[in-house]
Design a protein around this motif. Structure first.
Motif, mmCIF file in Angstrom:
data_model
loop_
_atom_site.group_PDB
_atom_site.id
_atom_site.type_symbol
_atom_site.label_atom_id
_atom_site.label_comp_id
_atom_site.label_asym_id
_atom_site.label_seq_id
_atom_site.Cartn_x
_atom_site.Cartn_y
_atom_site.Cartn_z
ATOM 1 N N GLU A 1 0.824 -1.212 0.000
ATOM 2 C CA GLU A 1 0.000 0.000 0.000
ATOM 3 C C GLU A 1 0.858 1.262 0.000
ATOM 4 N N ASP B 1 -3.091 4.074 -1.419
ATOM 5 C CA ASP B 1 -4.329 3.846 -2.169
ATOM 6 C C ASP B 1 -4.745 2.382 -2.048
ATOM 7 N N LYS B 2 -5.672 2.127 -1.138
ATOM 8 C CA LYS B 2 -6.112 0.757 -0.866
ATOM 9 C C LYS B 2 -6.881 0.164 -2.038
ATOM 10 N N GLU B 3 -7.489 1.002 -2.854
ATOM 11 C CA GLU B 3 -8.244 0.514 -4.006
ATOM 12 C C GLU B 3 -7.322 -0.195 -5.010
ATOM 13 N N ILE B 4 -6.126 0.343 -5.198
ATOM 14 C CA ILE B 4 -5.171 -0.293 -6.117
ATOM 15 C C ILE B 4 -4.786 -1.667 -5.579
#
Length: 109
Positions: free
Chosen positions: A8, A14-17
């Motif tokens: 991360e 960016d946790k979505e990535i």
């Protein structure tokens, strides 16, 4: 296991990535443990080399810290057409199952 914090950090938090990477990995590699075992048991060393090489790159990019050396050991043995050690195969298969569980748990949170 995947060092999720390090992964991360690579993407600026960016946790979505990270979630997308895990989803992609699972879509492509969810059964990789069985695949490696089948290739080993069939003594299909050229295919086992290719599988280990691909997996080494994928997991290296995902900050995997525990089984990468064992995957590289399988890769090196298969590349020179030597059958890898069964204990190493078992270590990798177990580790891949743990990584799959880790990713699935992370995605469900």
């Amino acid at each position: 296991m995947i060092n999720i914090e390090m992964l991360e950090e690579m993407f600026g938090g960016d946790k979505e990535i990270t979630q997308q990477l895990f989803e992609l990995y699972l879509a492509e590699n969810a059964t990789m443990g069985s695949t490696i075992l089948e290739q080993y048991e069939a003594n299909d060393l050229p295919t086992l080399f290719h599988t280990a090489h691909t997996l080494s790159g994928a997991l290296g990019n995902l900050c995997e810290m525990d089984i990468l050396p064992a995957i590289k050991e399988i890769e090196a043995a298969a590349k020179t057409e030597n059958t890898p050690n069964r204990d190493t195969i078992n270590t990798v298969v177990e580790g891949l199952n743990n990584i799959k569980d880790q990713m699935e748990n992370h995605l469900s949170n």
